[in-house]
Design an enzyme around this catalytic site. Structure first.
Site, mmCIF file in Angstrom:
data_model
loop_
_atom_site.group_PDB
_atom_site.id
_atom_site.type_symbol
_atom_site.label_atom_id
_atom_site.label_comp_id
_atom_site.label_asym_id
_atom_site.label_seq_id
_atom_site.Cartn_x
_atom_site.Cartn_y
_atom_site.Cartn_z
ATOM 1 N N ASP A 60 0.907 -1.424 -0.075
ATOM 2 C CA ASP A 60 0.116 -0.081 0.025
ATOM 3 C C ASP A 60 1.028 1.231 -0.013
ATOM 4 O O ASP A 60 2.057 1.150 0.265
ATOM 5 C CB ASP A 60 -0.864 -0.222 1.162
ATOM 6 C CG ASP A 60 -0.190 -0.362 2.370
ATOM 7 O OD1 ASP A 60 1.062 0.136 2.641
ATOM 8 O OD2 ASP A 60 -0.937 -0.985 3.438
ATOM 9 N N ASP A 62 1.466 4.937 1.879
ATOM 10 C CA ASP A 62 1.319 5.916 2.667
ATOM 11 C C ASP A 62 1.643 7.148 2.397
ATOM 12 O O ASP A 62 2.692 7.303 1.949
ATOM 13 C CB ASP A 62 1.637 5.232 4.129
ATOM 14 C CG ASP A 62 1.112 3.708 4.483
ATOM 15 O OD1 ASP A 62 -0.196 3.840 4.328
ATOM 16 O OD2 ASP A 62 1.790 2.795 4.699
ATOM 17 N N ASP A 140 9.003 3.603 13.313
ATOM 18 C CA ASP A 140 9.535 2.541 14.092
ATOM 19 C C ASP A 140 11.078 2.272 13.521
ATOM 20 O O ASP A 140 12.124 2.322 14.242
ATOM 21 C CB ASP A 140 8.740 1.212 14.048
ATOM 22 C CG ASP A 140 8.221 1.142 12.611
ATOM 23 O OD1 ASP A 140 8.597 1.775 11.715
ATOM 24 O OD2 ASP A 140 7.424 0.055 12.613
HETATM 25 P P1 ATP Z 1 3.656 -2.819 4.984
HETATM 26 O O1 ATP Z 1 2.568 -1.955 4.396
HETATM 27 O O2 ATP Z 1 4.269 -3.546 3.857
HETATM 28 O O3 ATP Z 1 3.349 -3.858 6.039
HETATM 29 P P2 ATP Z 1 4.591 -0.583 6.235
HETATM 30 O O4 ATP Z 1 6.007 -0.258 6.380
HETATM 31 O O5 ATP Z 1 4.031 0.195 5.175
HETATM 32 O O6 ATP Z 1 4.906 -2.190 5.835
HETATM 33 P P3 ATP Z 1 2.541 -0.103 8.031
HETATM 34 O O7 ATP Z 1 1.851 -0.682 8.981
HETATM 35 O O8 ATP Z 1 1.712 0.249 6.595
HETATM 36 O O9 ATP Z 1 3.813 -0.530 7.808
HETATM 37 O O10 ATP Z 1 2.766 1.623 8.293
HETATM 38 C C1 ATP Z 1 3.333 2.401 7.652
HETATM 39 C C2 ATP Z 1 4.372 3.444 8.510
HETATM 40 O O11 ATP Z 1 4.070 3.932 9.586
HETATM 41 C C3 ATP Z 1 5.503 2.477 8.628
HETATM 42 O O12 ATP Z 1 6.567 2.603 7.636
HETATM 43 C C4 ATP Z 1 6.210 3.394 9.694
HETATM 44 O O13 ATP Z 1 6.993 4.337 9.253
HETATM 45 C C5 ATP Z 1 5.008 3.880 10.506
HETATM 46 N N1 ATP Z 1 4.532 2.913 11.520
HETATM 47 C C6 ATP Z 1 3.686 1.919 11.522
HETATM 48 N N2 ATP Z 1 3.498 1.214 12.588
HETATM 49 C C7 ATP Z 1 4.401 1.955 13.392
HETATM 50 C C8 ATP Z 1 4.461 1.575 14.906
HETATM 51 N N3 ATP Z 1 4.129 0.675 15.506
HETATM 52 N N4 ATP Z 1 5.306 2.651 15.510
HETATM 53 C C9 ATP Z 1 6.113 3.611 14.769
HETATM 54 N N5 ATP Z 1 5.984 3.775 13.436
HETATM 55 C C10 ATP Z 1 5.060 2.973 12.841
HETATM 56 MG MG MG Z 2 2.153 0.003 4.315
#
Ligand code: ATP
Ligand code: MG
Length: 459
Positions: A60, A62, A140
């Site tokens: 996705d 963001d 994170d």
């Molecule tokens: P994917 O979508 O592939 O699972 P992602 O890194 O995009 O991985 P998401 O859960 O969509 O993960 O979150 C988007 C972003 O928000 C992350 O890349 C991170 O920068 C931030 N984020 C998400 N969860 C946390 C958390 N628990 N603590 C701190 N930052 C977070």
């Molecule tokens: Mg994501």
């Protein structure tokens, strides 16, 4: 205060990086451009940027902006504000949702009671807005804190994420890994997930606290853990994730009942069973086949269910009572850790309850089982148990054949015949037919029910 927020970021201009607009979803681009036209800053951030840099297809996209959620809503008609812990804007384009988050800011040691709540170091609500620099340092992992600027298509790196991408290293932002895990214990699961997904090594300083802090998972709302578990086990690397979670002692705090069952019988087949089940899930995802949460959780929790079932049989319960109670007990206990929604929990229990039924193959029951809505899942489950050596492969093969043959042959296989025979004459069991048909459905200790570990186990 975060002294680091004054750091100058590393800015990589468009010609010097590989993130291309042609790989970004057109809807995400629309949102970025519209925010920019409305006079706001807008960046692609997180997994989208990280995965594009690694040559993966992002799950996705963001977006981060300096516009408040209300301002975002005023720019888009197709927009809804969501969330309590983090307030976000969702912009809808048919089935695609683009998540737009306002930069987070402020210091953890300066909690504004209304906007942020922190208890025992854990962030419960976080709606203080800030600058991009502050936002970056509140994410994170360094590789998740890279920003793609729609203004000039440059990459912005405040946390050293680009170097970590190069090195294949997963590293928490800041130099206090323990504090980052305490702020949000789910980050421990995210560490495992990204290590598996990206094939990265976890930085030693971020790896070290994991076994020690694993009990903090107990403070995470069970519904959130459910979501995280699906991401861990339904993304194509379930087996790897399972091994890593156990290695760090995290698994025990997600599936306590399973962990106890597994450590009791470390060298017997249970590991094989769970391992095969997860491997099977990975294979289905690789083949583009659908996967069902009910089946996944049935695999993950079968060990305690099976052991409890055996115990209840020993105590003299009928098999149908025993499997029903064991399923109920194990599922309710698990609910305290991970909230499995009813729509998955009920079919999970059905998959279990059908196991002893599949092992009784005489009379009309097999035919009616074929039409049971959960038959296919229960049969797949039986195949796994047979592969793991928990039930006789002959039973699994019987069902495979039973589904393939015509009505006449099915009748023969279940001990019936086409023509009526005099009732008195007893039919001899055919060669290879394991259980002679006289076992009453509710007979206690009926043979053929799931048995405790064959060999090696003490269950
Ligand atoms: P994917 O979508 O592939 O699972 P992602 O890194 O995009 O991985 P998401 O859960 O969509 O993960 O979150 C988007 C972003 O928000 C992350 O890349 C991170 O920068 C931030 N984020 C998400 N969860 C946390 C958390 N628990 N603590 C701190 N930052 C977070
Ligand atoms: Mg994501």
């Amino acid at each position: 205060m975060h002294q680091t927020t004054t750091l100058q970021p590393l800015i990589v201009p468009r010609p010097e990086h590989t993130v291309s607009r042609s790989n970004i979803s057109s809807n995400a681009l629309k949102v970025l451009y519209r925010l920019k036209q409305a006079g706001h800053q807008a960046y692609l951030v997180g997994g989208g940027v990280r995965d594009l840099l690694l040559g993966h297809e992002p799950k996705d996209f963001d977006i981060a902006t300096d516009a408040t959620p209300e301002e975002v809503r005023s720019v888009f008609r197709n927009c809804r504000l969501i969330g309590r812990r983090f307030r976000l804007a969702h912009v809808f384009f048919g089935p695609e949702i683009i998540e737009v988050a306002t930069f987070r800011g402020g210091s953890l040691s300066d909690p504004d009671e209304e906007a942020r709540r922190v208890e025992n170091g854990m962030i419960l609500r976080d709606n203080v807005y800030g600058t991009i620099a502050e936002d970056a340092l509140r994410r994170d992992f360094t590789v998740n804190a890279l920003y793609y600027n729609i203004e000039d298509f440059s990459l912005v790196d405040y946390a050293g994420g680009l170097a970590d991408i190069e090195a294949g290293r997963l590293r928490l932002i800041g130099d206090d890994a323990e504090a980052r895990y305490r702020e949000d214990p789910v980050r421990m699961l995210r560490a495992v997930r990204f290590a598996c997904k990206l094939g990265f090594m976890i930085d030693p300083a971020c790896e070290e606290p994991l076994p020690r802090l694993a009990p903090l998972l107990g403070e995470v709302p069970p519904a959130r853990l459910f979501e995280e578990i699906l991401k861990l086990f339904h993304s194509g690397y379930a087996l790897h994730a399972f091994e890593k979670l156990r290695h760090y002692g995290l698994f025990a705090h997600l599936f306590p009942g399973t962990e106890i069952a597994l450590s009791r019988e470390e060298h017997a087949f249970p590991i094989t069973f769970v391992g095969r089940g997860l491997d099977n899930t990975d294979q289905r995802i690789l083949d583009g086949k659908p996967v069902a949460p009910a089946f996944l959780f049935a695999v993950l929790m079968w060990e305690p269910a099976r052991l409890r079932y055996a115990e209840l049989l020993e105590q003299g319960q009928s098999w149908s009572e025993a499997i029903a109670s064991a399923s109920h007990e194990v599922a309710s206990r698990q609910q305290q850790t991970v909230a499995i929604p009813k729509r998955f929990g009920l079919p999970m229990r059905e998959i279990w309850s059908l196991q002893p039924r599949l092992e009784r193959r005489q009379g009309k029951r097999p035919l009616s089982l074929l039409t049971h809505p959960r038959f296919r899942a229960a049969y797949d489950f039986l195949l796994l148990r047979a592969e793991a050596g928990e039930v006789d492969t002959e039973i699994a093969e019987w069902w495979t054949r039973f589904q393939a043959v015509d009505a006449g042959e099915r009748l023969r296989m279940t001990g019936g015949t086409k023509k009526k025979r005099p009732r008195r004459r007893k039919r001899k069991p055919a060669a290879g037919e394991a259980d002679a048909g006289s076992t009453g459905d509710d007979a206690p200790h009926a043979e053929g029910g799931p048995q405790p570990a064959a060999g090696g186990g003490d269950g």
